[in-house]
Design a protein around this motif. Structure first.
Motif, PDB file in Angstrom:
ATOM      1  N   LEU A   1      54.613  -0.371 -73.282  1.00  0.00           N
ATOM      2  CA  LEU A   1      53.698  -0.807 -72.261  1.00  0.00           C
ATOM      3  C   LEU A   1      53.473  -0.064 -71.036  1.00  0.00           C
ATOM      4  O   LEU A   1      54.708   1.382 -71.173  1.00  0.00           O
ATOM      5  CB  LEU A   1      55.268  -2.013 -71.375  1.00  0.00           C
ATOM      6  CG  LEU A   1      54.713  -2.426 -70.456  1.00  0.00           C
ATOM      7  CD1 LEU A   1      53.434  -3.160 -70.732  1.00  0.00           C
ATOM      8  CD2 LEU A   1      55.901  -3.007 -69.960  1.00  0.00           C
TER       9      LEU A   1
ATOM     10  N   LYS B   1      49.658  -5.059 -66.964  1.00  0.00           N
ATOM     11  CA  LYS B   1      50.304  -4.754 -68.362  1.00  0.00           C
ATOM     12  C   LYS B   1      49.897  -4.596 -69.785  1.00  0.00           C
ATOM     13  O   LYS B   1      50.414  -5.713 -70.568  1.00  0.00           O
ATOM     14  CB  LYS B   1      51.468  -6.548 -67.822  1.00  0.00           C
ATOM     15  CG  LYS B   1      52.013  -6.087 -67.253  1.00  0.00           C
ATOM     16  CD  LYS B   1      52.633  -7.620 -67.254  1.00  0.00           C
ATOM     17  CE  LYS B   1      54.059  -7.446 -66.230  1.00  0.00           C
ATOM     18  NZ  LYS B   1      53.231  -7.463 -64.393  1.00  0.00           N
TER      19      LYS B   1
ATOM     20  N   TYR C   1      54.370   2.726 -68.353  1.00  0.00           N
ATOM     21  CA  TYR C   1      54.820   2.998 -67.430  1.00  0.00           C
ATOM     22  C   TYR C   1      54.503   3.306 -66.004  1.00  0.00           C
ATOM     23  O   TYR C   1      54.292   3.367 -64.731  1.00  0.00           O
ATOM     24  CB  TYR C   1      56.148   3.390 -67.099  1.00  0.00           C
ATOM     25  CG  TYR C   1      56.808   2.771 -68.565  1.00  0.00           C
ATOM     26  CD1 TYR C   1      57.156   0.822 -68.447  1.00  0.00           C
ATOM     27  CD2 TYR C   1      57.771   2.950 -68.875  1.00  0.00           C
ATOM     28  CE1 TYR C   1      58.294   0.469 -69.252  1.00  0.00           C
ATOM     29  CE2 TYR C   1      59.220   2.332 -69.617  1.00  0.00           C
ATOM     30  CZ  TYR C   1      58.826   1.168 -69.845  1.00  0.00           C
ATOM     31  OH  TYR C   1      59.594  -0.575 -70.413  1.00  0.00           O
TER      32      TYR C   1
ATOM     33  N   THR D   1      49.483  -1.829 -72.903  1.00  0.00           N
ATOM     34  CA  THR D   1      50.611  -0.838 -73.458  1.00  0.00           C
ATOM     35  C   THR D   1      49.153   0.405 -74.264  1.00  0.00           C
ATOM     36  O   THR D   1      48.293   0.176 -73.491  1.00  0.00           O
ATOM     37  CB  THR D   1      50.637  -1.648 -74.663  1.00  0.00           C
ATOM     38  OG1 THR D   1      49.437  -1.704 -75.903  1.00  0.00           O
ATOM     39  CG2 THR D   1      51.795  -2.895 -75.035  1.00  0.00           C
TER      40      THR D   1
ATOM     41  N   LEU E   1      57.906  -2.341 -61.572  1.00  0.00           N
ATOM     42  CA  LEU E   1      58.748  -1.998 -62.907  1.00  0.00           C
ATOM     43  C   LEU E   1      60.441  -2.665 -62.593  1.00  0.00           C
ATOM     44  O   LEU E   1      60.681  -3.457 -63.262  1.00  0.00           O
ATOM     45  CB  LEU E   1      58.060  -0.965 -63.224  1.00  0.00           C
ATOM     46  CG  LEU E   1      59.393  -0.349 -64.988  1.00  0.00           C
ATOM     47  CD1 LEU E   1      57.984  -1.553 -65.689  1.00  0.00           C
ATOM     48  CD2 LEU E   1      59.074   0.568 -65.471  1.00  0.00           C
TER      49      LEU E   1
END
Length: 449
Positions: free
Chosen positions: A385, A411, A387, A413, A289
């Motif tokens: 997004l 990636k 994490y 969400t 990240l």
């Protein structure tokens, strides 16, 4: 054209895998391996389960040296400790028995692994305290259990190794205590998820002591004095406080270390000397990240890094991408999994985030065997997004973590989670999988702000 010599220092997941990977595409180079212990390739993640009896046969953990050497045409040197690297002469010095020898390399690969952290406390050098990192360590623990018939054990450290050892030692009938300096079990997890594990251990009769650590041992390891002043009686102790990368060879050769204290490497696993590569538990990589330095000692990264090195030696330009740190472990009847960031690491990085927690079930509640499942996800306040995620439960944890790890890599969400078509049958899921459900819940919470 003269034959190229590739020397690999260290075996197991890093060294043994890179040797095999190189040989698959390079039939001509001479490959030499040096390992200071007596085994070149073994399943170290399986050792707690052999101690506990789940994995019955010791040999199933081992890849015989002769078989490995023959299959991959590798010169294997066990019980051979590499003591120094001369980068200017391109040689290594190693010690076998009492003989010191020097050998030249064209390319050198370091896979020295990591060592258990052993605190410098009074009385720790006793006959009842053990760490677990090698087959020899495992053998010593089993021999002590068989010969001394311990009734109680204290595990110092509530990380992955400590938690896996708890269940396996209790399976042998030992009364278990776990001690950790932090305020929770498995520090990589979110606190809310860790509390589920803590409750499960208490149900299993494990004595849990948090916010405390070892100060000294007495009576040849039978008494543990903690920092709080509390004393514990135990017939044996397992040290699982943590590990540290083995960097002595690298520092002796003036190779660059990263900010985490592990060996610094580029995207192709080259050290600051382009003729020397490094991989596995000894190297520093990047966070997926933030790109910030991370030290992750897990099997998957070592195997991927082996492929990257073998490819690069063969002229390939496939880079090693950053780590998510996906991991899974068994804690008694619970499965515990995590991938990416948690609330703690995001806060440390100064990243604004939201989190959503969902208690659920592994599959349709009316179908027999449905078990509790908990998921917690962490995501961007701005974009949604993903994490990171924690998943814990009694069934179906592995596949939910795998989906979330893939979603993070892709990636995605939180808005993508409800749209994932994951397959439904009452025996395996619900018509709306828990991954879909936590997506809906996260979106609802996110839209309220």
């Amino acid at each position: 054209m003269p034959q190229k010599r590739i020397i690999i220092v260290g075996g197991v997941g890093g060294g043994a895998t890179v040797a095999a990977q190189i040989r698959r595409t390079d039939q001509d180079s001479e490959i030499m391996m040096f390992e200071k212990c007596g085994y070149i390739s073994f399943a170290n993640c399986g050792m707690p389960y052999h101690i506990g009896g789940t994995v019955e046969k010791r040999d199933t953990l081992l890849y015989p040296v002769e078989k490995f050497a023959g299959k991959y045409n590798v010169q294997v040197n066990i019980r051979s400790e590499v003591t120094s690297i001369n980068r200017f002469k391109k040689t290594i010095t190693y010690k076998k028995k009492e003989t010191i020898q020097e050998v030249h390399y064209d390319k050198l690969i370091l896979s020295p692994g990591a060592s258990p952290v052993v605190p410098q406390v009074e009385g720790i050098d006793n006959s009842r305290t053990f760490a677990l990192r090698t087959i020899e360590d495992m053998d010593r623990i089993i021999e002590f259990i068989n010969s001394s018939k311990p009734v109680s054990v204290t595990v110092a450290g509530a990380g992955f190794i400590g938690m896996e050892m708890l269940g396996n030692l209790q399976a042998l009938g030992l009364d278990c205590t776990i001690v950790d300096r932090s305020s929770q079990l498995v520090g990589n997890l979110d606190k809310e998820v860790s509390e589920i594990i803590e409750g499960h251990l208490k149900e299993k009769g494990v004595n849990i002591i948090l916010n405390d650590g070892l100060q000294a041992f007495g009576d040849d390891g039978r008494t543990l004095l903690l920092n709080s002043g509390e004393k514990i009686k135990a017939d044996m102790t397992i040290l699982a406080i943590g590990i540290k990368p083995n960097t002595e060879l690298a520092t002796g050769a003036s190779l660059e270390l990263g900010s985490t204290g592990a060996i610094a490497v580029n995207d192709y696993m080259q050290t600051s000397d382009p003729d020397i590569y490094a991989l596995g538990d000894a190297v520093e990589t990047k966070d997926f990240l933030t790109g910030s330095p991370r030290y992750i000692a897990l099997a998957w990264p070592a195997h991927r890094q082996a492929y990257i090195i073998a490819s690069h030696l063969n002229g390939g330009q496939t880079p090693y991408h950053a780590n998510q740190g996906s991991a899974i472990l068994k804690v008694f009847d619970l499965t515990v999994a995590l991938t990416g960031h948690s609330s703690k690491t995001l806060a440390e990085e100064g990243i604004d985030f939201k989190e959503t927690f969902l208690p659920s079930y592994s599959h349709a509640a009316y179908y027999p065997g449905s078990e509790k499942l908990w998921i917690k996800i962490f995501y961007s306040k701005e974009s949604g997004l993903l994490y990171g995620a924690n998943v814990v439960g009694f069934d179906g944890v592995d596949k939910r973590m795998a989906v979330l790890a893939t979603a993070i890599k892709g990636k995605l969400t939180i808005a993508d989670l409800p749209e994932l078509e994951l397959g439904y049958s009452p025996a395996y899921s619900s018509s709306k999988d828990p991954i879909n459900s936590i997506g809906y819940k996260a979106l609802s919470e996110w839209n309220k702000e």
